[in-house]
Scaffold this active site. Structure first.
Site, PDB file in Angstrom:
ATOM      1  N   SER A 139      82.925  15.876  98.063  1.00  0.00           N
ATOM      2  CA  SER A 139      83.056  15.066  96.854  1.00  0.00           C
ATOM      3  C   SER A 139      83.026  15.995  95.656  1.00  0.00           C
ATOM      4  O   SER A 139      82.536  17.132  95.748  1.00  0.00           O
ATOM      5  CB  SER A 139      81.884  14.079  96.773  1.00  0.00           C
ATOM      6  OG  SER A 139      81.814  13.460  95.513  1.00  0.00           O
ATOM      7  N   TYR A 152      72.351  12.680  97.183  1.00  0.00           N
ATOM      8  CA  TYR A 152      73.801  12.744  97.398  1.00  0.00           C
ATOM      9  C   TYR A 152      74.342  14.105  96.989  1.00  0.00           C
ATOM     10  O   TYR A 152      75.116  14.730  97.730  1.00  0.00           O
ATOM     11  CB  TYR A 152      74.483  11.632  96.609  1.00  0.00           C
ATOM     12  CG  TYR A 152      75.938  11.443  96.961  1.00  0.00           C
ATOM     13  CD1 TYR A 152      76.305  10.945  98.204  1.00  0.00           C
ATOM     14  CD2 TYR A 152      76.951  11.770  96.058  1.00  0.00           C
ATOM     15  CE1 TYR A 152      77.643  10.766  98.543  1.00  0.00           C
ATOM     16  CE2 TYR A 152      78.282  11.595  96.377  1.00  0.00           C
ATOM     17  CZ  TYR A 152      78.622  11.091  97.627  1.00  0.00           C
ATOM     18  OH  TYR A 152      79.947  10.925  97.960  1.00  0.00           O
TER      19      TYR A 152
END
Length: 234
Positions: A139, A152
């Site tokens: 990501s 995350y």
């Protein structure tokens, strides 16, 4: 061994993984994909059969090495080989660090980061045979930290570092490795329900086309890290 290329995609029942599977199937690549829930796997397999019969859904949890080994075994038994592995399974829980629980932290690390390792560990010997390709989906959060993103960010930063180091380890076997770092994608991630409001975002099929383009590149070139973002964020 059949000449038809074979891919294994984790987290393939919806979203990015499903989009990648669709594009690969449409372009003549056999696909095995996995998901944690049998109902989701069976539903996705039925939907993907409209693009090709050369598809296999398997139930696997990337947090378990044994589970991933079984998934790879099923794929090879079905299709006779394994050429491409896309470690896509992931989840995100977004809370301030003082509110994030140990269980939530571990779930993200085990799924997003350890899962990528287990998927490679389970498939690497097959990739050596075919001089294949290993791709991870990280990501932009793997390079850009943000509020409420400790777990995350940690997992996705880790995926980037893991894939880059694995690339150096594996290239002596002519295995190529790429980490893709997408921005906003129109998926069900984090409770979103895709709709027209997401039309500005990267679509799952865009991710599939990117993977296909990577796999088609001349063997002498290696796009080892790719940032992939929407042209005009909302």
């Amino acid at each position: 061994m059949s000449d038809q290329k074979v891919a294994y995609i984790t987290g393939g029942t919806k979203g990015i993984g499903f989009g990648i599977a669709k594009i690969l199937l449409e372009n003549g690549i056999s696909v095995a994909f996995s998901g944690r829930k049998r109902d989701d796997v069976e539903k996705a397999e039925e939907e993907l059969r409209q693009y090709s019969e050369n598809v296999l859904g398997v139930v696997s949890d990337v947090r378990s090495l044994e589970s991933e080994e079984e998934a790879v075994k099923y794929a090879v038994e079905k299709f006779g080989r394994l050429d491409f592995v896309i470690a896509n399974a992931g989840l995100g829980i977004f809370k301030p660090v003082d509110e994030l629980t140990a269980e939530e932290w571990n779930d993200m690390i085990e799924t997003n980061l350890t899962g990528a390792f287990y998927t490679l560990k389970a498939s690497v010997e097959e990739l050596k045979k075919t001089e294949g390709y290993y791709i991870t989906v990280s990501s932009l959060a793997g390079a850009n930290f943000f509020e409420n993103g400790t777990g995350y960010n940690a997992s996705k930063f880790g995926v980037v570092g893991f894939t880059q180091a694995a690339m150096i380890d594996l290239r002596k076997y002519n295995i190529k490795s790429t980490v893709i770092m997408p921005g906003s994608v129109a998926t069900n991630f984090n409770g979103n329900v895709p709709s027209e409001k997401d039309s500005w975002k990267i679509q799952p099929e865009d991710m599939g086309n990117l993977v296909l383009d990577i796999l088609k590149m001349n063997p002498r070139v290696l796009p080892s890290k790719i940032e992939f973002r929407a042209t005009k964020p909302a």
